[in-house]
Design an enzyme around this catalytic site. Structure first.
Site, PDB file in Angstrom:
ATOM      1  N   ARG A 109       0.840  -1.190   0.000  1.00  0.00           N
ATOM      2  CA  ARG A 109       0.000   0.000   0.000  1.00  0.00           C
ATOM      3  C   ARG A 109       0.883   1.250   0.000  1.00  0.00           C
ATOM      4  O   ARG A 109       2.030   1.219   0.461  1.00  0.00           O
ATOM      5  CB  ARG A 109      -0.910   0.018   1.234  1.00  0.00           C
ATOM      6  CG  ARG A 109      -1.821  -1.188   1.369  1.00  0.00           C
ATOM      7  CD  ARG A 109      -2.585  -1.131   2.682  1.00  0.00           C
ATOM      8  NE  ARG A 109      -3.504  -2.267   2.831  1.00  0.00           N
ATOM      9  CZ  ARG A 109      -3.199  -3.398   3.433  1.00  0.00           C
ATOM     10  NH1 ARG A 109      -1.980  -3.569   3.947  1.00  0.00           N
ATOM     11  NH2 ARG A 109      -4.087  -4.375   3.533  1.00  0.00           N
TER      12      ARG A 109
ATOM     13  N   LYS B 199      -2.093  -2.554   7.873  1.00  0.00           N
ATOM     14  CA  LYS B 199      -3.267  -2.162   8.654  1.00  0.00           C
ATOM     15  C   LYS B 199      -3.290  -2.907   9.986  1.00  0.00           C
ATOM     16  O   LYS B 199      -2.925  -4.076  10.061  1.00  0.00           O
ATOM     17  CB  LYS B 199      -4.542  -2.463   7.862  1.00  0.00           C
ATOM     18  CG  LYS B 199      -4.747  -1.551   6.661  1.00  0.00           C
ATOM     19  CD  LYS B 199      -6.081  -1.816   5.994  1.00  0.00           C
ATOM     20  CE  LYS B 199      -6.332  -0.834   4.858  1.00  0.00           C
ATOM     21  NZ  LYS B 199      -7.654  -1.068   4.207  1.00  0.00           N
TER      22      LYS B 199
ATOM     23  N   HIS C  43      -2.654   2.438  -5.971  1.00  0.00           N
ATOM     24  CA  HIS C  43      -3.363   1.170  -5.846  1.00  0.00           C
ATOM     25  C   HIS C  43      -3.433   0.425  -7.170  1.00  0.00           C
ATOM     26  O   HIS C  43      -3.611  -0.798  -7.182  1.00  0.00           O
ATOM     27  CB  HIS C  43      -4.775   1.400  -5.292  1.00  0.00           C
ATOM     28  CG  HIS C  43      -5.004   0.720  -3.982  1.00  0.00           C
ATOM     29  ND1 HIS C  43      -4.268   1.010  -2.847  1.00  0.00           N
ATOM     30  CD2 HIS C  43      -5.862  -0.267  -3.608  1.00  0.00           C
ATOM     31  CE1 HIS C  43      -4.685   0.248  -1.862  1.00  0.00           C
ATOM     32  NE2 HIS C  43      -5.640  -0.535  -2.284  1.00  0.00           N
TER      33      HIS C  43
ATOM     34  N   ARG D  96      -0.707  -1.936  -7.083  1.00  0.00           N
ATOM     35  CA  ARG D  96      -1.034  -3.031  -6.155  1.00  0.00           C
ATOM     36  C   ARG D  96      -1.973  -4.025  -6.835  1.00  0.00           C
ATOM     37  O   ARG D  96      -1.758  -5.248  -6.771  1.00  0.00           O
ATOM     38  CB  ARG D  96      -1.687  -2.440  -4.903  1.00  0.00           C
ATOM     39  CG  ARG D  96      -2.099  -3.449  -3.827  1.00  0.00           C
ATOM     40  CD  ARG D  96      -2.501  -2.666  -2.587  1.00  0.00           C
ATOM     41  NE  ARG D  96      -3.223  -3.452  -1.597  1.00  0.00           N
ATOM     42  CZ  ARG D  96      -2.644  -4.204  -0.657  1.00  0.00           C
ATOM     43  NH1 ARG D  96      -1.339  -4.308  -0.607  1.00  0.00           N
ATOM     44  NH2 ARG D  96      -3.378  -4.859   0.232  1.00  0.00           N
TER      45      ARG D  96
ATOM     46  N   TYR E 254      -9.285 -10.253  -7.081  1.00  0.00           N
ATOM     47  CA  TYR E 254      -8.300 -10.249  -8.162  1.00  0.00           C
ATOM     48  C   TYR E 254      -8.445 -11.439  -9.093  1.00  0.00           C
ATOM     49  O   TYR E 254      -7.889 -11.444 -10.188  1.00  0.00           O
ATOM     50  CB  TYR E 254      -6.883 -10.227  -7.568  1.00  0.00           C
ATOM     51  CG  TYR E 254      -6.612  -8.977  -6.777  1.00  0.00           C
ATOM     52  CD1 TYR E 254      -6.414  -7.756  -7.409  1.00  0.00           C
ATOM     53  CD2 TYR E 254      -6.603  -8.994  -5.387  1.00  0.00           C
ATOM     54  CE1 TYR E 254      -6.184  -6.599  -6.689  1.00  0.00           C
ATOM     55  CE2 TYR E 254      -6.383  -7.844  -4.647  1.00  0.00           C
ATOM     56  CZ  TYR E 254      -6.175  -6.652  -5.313  1.00  0.00           C
ATOM     57  OH  TYR E 254      -5.971  -5.510  -4.586  1.00  0.00           O
TER      58      TYR E 254
END
Length: 302
Positions: A149, A173, A248, A251, A283
């Site tokens: 991230r 996170k 992102h 990512r 994904y």
């Protein structure tokens, strides 16, 4: 107890007990502040399902998106579940609060050949020694190599890299720590940045205090998230035909390309630092090429 007092206590709980990220805590605070303002800050026990439904309806009328409404509903449900667990309310008024179904948007994925071309061109441009170009090349290479991230990238210190093993230690996170690998192109870009460019930008700092940050801006301070957004938009946006493109996208692209290469979904979950495998499964929808290839090889009537 006023609802404003309760929401303040809840936000403190999120920050210091659950240890959510500052960005997540701010989002909770914003949603709960909106509820306090809309309801007039009554006693917590005066809140009922009708007040909450009116709050959601007014937000919908002013044009809030479905995803925003769903997030705010989840915030309020979490808050009242916490309040009920601590006997601050006799019953949880948010139990029957329904959220609009979120429309799950598909992540933008850049083609592997497009990314390779952009990164190769940037490496060639960086051979002239411009420190900003060398930094941008290292930023893009590391984002794509690891799928980390943007907040994780900006939080990296030099000591978080193990250049001999080609790994980086990141804090994700919930303060969850993980180690992610990166390949030879990213390693070369990082070496060029650390040896040839980073010292030049650090020399522009007004003070001589040590700087631990891996990536720094043109004035020698730690590189911020807005600057990384600008780098991705400027360097990669034109190649994919988008005026605005956030980190992102790299990512998403990294996760999809790793899956296309045959990686296990669990491995991709660990790479990205997802707490839930369900988050990683988004994904799989962009890996149709791999699915089609496997079908044509395996099905007797393909």
């Amino acid at each position: 107890m006023r609802i404003s007092e309760a929401t303040t206590a809840y936000v403190e709980h999120l920050a210091h007990v659950r240890r959510l990220s500052p960005h997540t805590v701010r989002a909770y605070r914003t949603d709960l502040d909106d509820l306090v303002d809309a309801s007039g800050d009554p006693d917590l026990e005066a809140m009922d399902i009708e007040v909450l439904r009116d709050w959601v309806w007014h937000a919908s009328e002013r044009g809030d998106s479905r995803s925003t409404l769903a997030r705010r509903t989840a915030t309020v449900r979490g808050f009242f579940a916490w309040a009920a667990d601590r006997d601050l309310v006799p019953v949880d008024p948010a139990l029957r609060l329904a959220a609009p179904k979120r429309v799950r948007t598909l992540p933008h994925v850049a083609a592997a050949d497009v990314l390779s071309r952009v990164l190769d061109d940037l490496r060639t441009a960086g051979s002239e020694g411009d420190p900003v170009t060398l930094r941008d090349a290292a930023v893009l290479e590391l984002l794509y190599a690891t799928g980390m991230r943007v907040s994780e990238l900006c939080g990296l210190d030099v000591d978080d890299l193990d250049r001999s093993r080609r790994t980086a230690r990141v804090i994700g996170k919930g303060d969850r720590e993980r180690v992610v690998p990166f390949g030879a192109p990213a390693a070369a870009a990082l070496d060029a940045w650390l040896v040839r460019a980073r010292p030049a930008l650090l020399a522009r700092r007004p003070s001589h205090a040590p700087q631990a940050a891996l990536f720094v801006g043109v004035r020698g301070g730690r590189l911020g998230q807005r600057a990384v957004y600008a780098i991705v938009t400027e360097r990669l946006g034109p190649a994919v035909g988008l005026d605005h493109l956030g980190p992102h996208a790299l990512r998403h692209s990294a996760a999809t390309h790793v899956l296309d290469g045959g990686a296990d979904l669990r491995a991709v979950q660990e790479l990205l630092g997802h707490a839930s495998l369900g988050t990683t499964q988004i994904y799989t929808h962009v890996s149709n090429e791999r699915l089609t290839s496997a079908y044509r090889l395996a099905h007797p009537r393909a």
